[in-house]
Write an enzyme that holds these catalytic residues in place. Sequence first.
Site, PDB file in Angstrom:
ATOM      1  CG  ASP A 256     -10.124  11.847  25.435  1.00 23.85           C
ATOM      2  OD1 ASP A 256      -9.179  11.307  25.758  1.00 23.85           O
ATOM      3  OD2 ASP A 256     -11.156  11.375  24.818  1.00 23.85           O
TER       4      ASP A 256
ATOM      5  CG  ASP B 125      -7.887   8.858  20.299  1.00 23.21           C
ATOM      6  OD1 ASP B 125      -7.811   9.235  19.058  1.00 23.21           O
ATOM      7  OD2 ASP B 125      -7.215   8.082  20.851  1.00 23.21           O
TER       8      ASP B 125
END
Length: 227
Positions: free
Chosen positions: A11, A13
């Site tokens: 991922d 953010d």
Amino acid sequence: MNFSPKALFFDWDHTLWDHDLNAKEVLLDLAAEYSLAIEPLSYWATFEKINTSLWDQYAAGEISQAELRETRFVRFFQELGVEGPSSEFGDKYLERAPRKTNLMPGAFEIIQDLAAHFPLYILTNGFDDIQYVKIEGAGMRSFFKEIITSQQVGTKKPNPLFYEYALERAGIQPGEALMIGDHIEADVRGALNAGIPAIHYNPFSVATDLPHEIQHLDELRSLLENR
């Protein structure tokens, strides 16, 4: 437990890019620029609550990208009880925040290291026009084989179709990947439901029942057998 993946899915953010610190810096700059009478802690808490709620709605397919962007700062100003040009404020936030380069502790070093041993992929629900700016600005684009976004796939994490698409792009089976992310549902349960082993990046030690977690990105080194 140690893992022996053929590719790593990350991922972006809150996992590699420090969204909160970057957003806070921009919001405080804008508050000063627009002479908003605010108390910094409540200012940030208000934004975080509204932004998280809207992103959860977006991930659930309840609102569109345009609706998220159009309503975020309207609600923000309403809840703060201050007057402000929400549309202009939001445009400036979208222009400046992606250009901030604060990363989570150890993110650059671990990604630089792992890129020498594994093909790395970004899996993000973020928007194309924003995420590419963030990753380029952080000087990390060259470490990733591909950036896979929800706009590109046509669906969002935790939908299994998102993960199936990522596996297809990587040319591997579910058990040959490893997902690392901070979001319990979108990143971890989403991957696990698609048959992909996953590690919860949990720097704030939130209590969960997830099988594998780390508090610092450096811990990945000791969990990867073929590192």
